[in-house]
Design a protein around this motif. Sequence first.
Motif, PDB file in Angstrom:
ATOM      1  N   UNK A 141     -15.027   7.390  -5.366  1.00  0.00           N
ATOM      2  CA  UNK A 141     -14.868   6.162  -4.589  1.00  0.00           C
ATOM      3  C   UNK A 141     -16.155   5.373  -4.387  1.00  0.00           C
ATOM      4  N   UNK A 142     -17.306   6.043  -4.356  1.00  0.00           N
ATOM      5  CA  UNK A 142     -18.569   5.349  -4.101  1.00  0.00           C
ATOM      6  C   UNK A 142     -19.280   4.900  -5.378  1.00  0.00           C
ATOM      7  N   UNK A 143     -18.751   5.276  -6.528  1.00  0.00           N
ATOM      8  CA  UNK A 143     -19.347   4.855  -7.800  1.00  0.00           C
ATOM      9  C   UNK A 143     -19.127   3.354  -7.995  1.00  0.00           C
ATOM     10  N   UNK A 144     -20.060   2.671  -8.663  1.00  0.00           N
ATOM     11  CA  UNK A 144     -19.870   1.232  -8.918  1.00  0.00           C
ATOM     12  C   UNK A 144     -18.559   0.977  -9.674  1.00  0.00           C
ATOM     13  N   UNK A 145     -17.809  -0.027  -9.221  1.00  0.00           N
ATOM     14  CA  UNK A 145     -16.548  -0.401  -9.857  1.00  0.00           C
ATOM     15  C   UNK A 145     -16.715  -1.777 -10.492  1.00  0.00           C
ATOM     16  N   UNK A 146     -16.083  -1.984 -11.624  1.00  0.00           N
ATOM     17  CA  UNK A 146     -16.165  -3.258 -12.328  1.00  0.00           C
ATOM     18  C   UNK A 146     -15.078  -4.204 -11.834  1.00  0.00           C
ATOM     19  N   UNK A 147     -15.472  -5.406 -11.478  1.00  0.00           N
ATOM     20  CA  UNK A 147     -14.533  -6.422 -11.009  1.00  0.00           C
ATOM     21  C   UNK A 147     -13.633  -6.851 -12.163  1.00  0.00           C
ATOM     22  N   UNK A 205     -14.461 -10.963 -12.919  1.00  0.00           N
ATOM     23  CA  UNK A 205     -15.701 -11.461 -13.524  1.00  0.00           C
ATOM     24  C   UNK A 205     -16.474 -10.398 -14.310  1.00  0.00           C
ATOM     25  N   UNK A 206     -16.076  -9.138 -14.192  1.00  0.00           N
ATOM     26  CA  UNK A 206     -16.732  -8.076 -14.950  1.00  0.00           C
ATOM     27  C   UNK A 206     -18.011  -7.552 -14.322  1.00  0.00           C
ATOM     28  N   UNK A 207     -18.389  -8.070 -13.165  1.00  0.00           N
ATOM     29  CA  UNK A 207     -19.607  -7.632 -12.501  1.00  0.00           C
ATOM     30  C   UNK A 207     -19.366  -6.299 -11.796  1.00  0.00           C
ATOM     31  N   UNK A 208     -20.389  -5.468 -11.693  1.00  0.00           N
ATOM     32  CA  UNK A 208     -20.232  -4.179 -11.016  1.00  0.00           C
ATOM     33  C   UNK A 208     -20.881  -4.163  -9.636  1.00  0.00           C
ATOM     34  N   UNK A 209     -21.203  -5.338  -9.105  1.00  0.00           N
ATOM     35  CA  UNK A 209     -21.721  -5.434  -7.742  1.00  0.00           C
ATOM     36  C   UNK A 209     -20.531  -5.566  -6.790  1.00  0.00           C
ATOM     37  N   UNK A 210     -19.945  -4.430  -6.465  1.00  0.00           N
ATOM     38  CA  UNK A 210     -18.759  -4.411  -5.615  1.00  0.00           C
ATOM     39  C   UNK A 210     -19.028  -3.573  -4.377  1.00  0.00           C
ATOM     40  N   UNK A 211     -18.220  -3.783  -3.367  1.00  0.00           N
ATOM     41  CA  UNK A 211     -18.356  -3.049  -2.114  1.00  0.00           C
ATOM     42  C   UNK A 211     -17.002  -2.449  -1.753  1.00  0.00           C
ATOM     43  N   UNK A 212     -17.025  -1.202  -1.301  1.00  0.00           N
ATOM     44  CA  UNK A 212     -15.822  -0.518  -0.848  1.00  0.00           C
ATOM     45  C   UNK A 212     -15.426  -1.089   0.503  1.00  0.00           C
ATOM     46  N   UNK A 213     -14.167  -1.518   0.625  1.00  0.00           N
ATOM     47  CA  UNK A 213     -13.679  -2.118   1.870  1.00  0.00           C
ATOM     48  C   UNK A 213     -12.992  -1.064   2.717  1.00  0.00           C
ATOM     49  N   UNK A 214     -13.060  -1.223   4.019  1.00  0.00           N
ATOM     50  CA  UNK A 214     -12.317  -0.364   4.934  1.00  0.00           C
ATOM     51  C   UNK A 214     -10.977  -1.026   5.194  1.00  0.00           C
ATOM     52  N   UNK A 215      -9.916  -0.248   5.114  1.00  0.00           N
ATOM     53  CA  UNK A 215      -8.594  -0.812   5.323  1.00  0.00           C
ATOM     54  C   UNK A 215      -7.767   0.106   6.206  1.00  0.00           C
ATOM     55  N   UNK A 216      -6.673  -0.421   6.711  1.00  0.00           N
ATOM     56  CA  UNK A 216      -5.768   0.352   7.535  1.00  0.00           C
ATOM     57  C   UNK A 216      -4.885   1.213   6.646  1.00  0.00           C
ATOM     58  N   UNK A 217      -4.775   2.503   6.927  1.00  0.00           N
ATOM     59  CA  UNK A 217      -3.916   3.354   6.099  1.00  0.00           C
ATOM     60  C   UNK A 217      -2.439   3.024   6.314  1.00  0.00           C
ATOM     61  N   UNK A 218      -1.654   3.257   5.292  1.00  0.00           N
ATOM     62  CA  UNK A 218      -0.208   3.046   5.389  1.00  0.00           C
ATOM     63  C   UNK A 218       0.401   4.167   6.212  1.00  0.00           C
ATOM     64  N   UNK A 219       1.397   3.845   7.020  1.00  0.00           N
ATOM     65  CA  UNK A 219       2.091   4.858   7.804  1.00  0.00           C
ATOM     66  C   UNK A 219       3.273   5.380   7.010  1.00  0.00           C
ATOM     67  N   UNK A 220       3.416   6.687   6.973  1.00  0.00           N
ATOM     68  CA  UNK A 220       4.499   7.308   6.218  1.00  0.00           C
ATOM     69  C   UNK A 220       5.236   8.274   7.136  1.00  0.00           C
TER      70      UNK A 220
END
Length: 73
Positions: free
Chosen positions: A24-30, A33-48
Amino acid sequence: MPLYEYSCRTCGTAFERRLKYEERLAPQTCPACGNSETVLRLSTPALVGSAAEATGVCPTSGNPCGCAHAVHN
């Protein structure tokens, strides 16, 4: 595998990836645009299951909520 959300710092595109926890913390490609300057976002988990069923409609506001006085549909 968990679903992680990312945002591109270059173009602002938001996208998701299914990754192992260790990846999850490894650089991800957009995808836009193909750029790898990305940031991991915090989100609300789904309720199951029972947690999702506990959410109802608030009689005060009429909005979906999980308050103690919610009316279940």
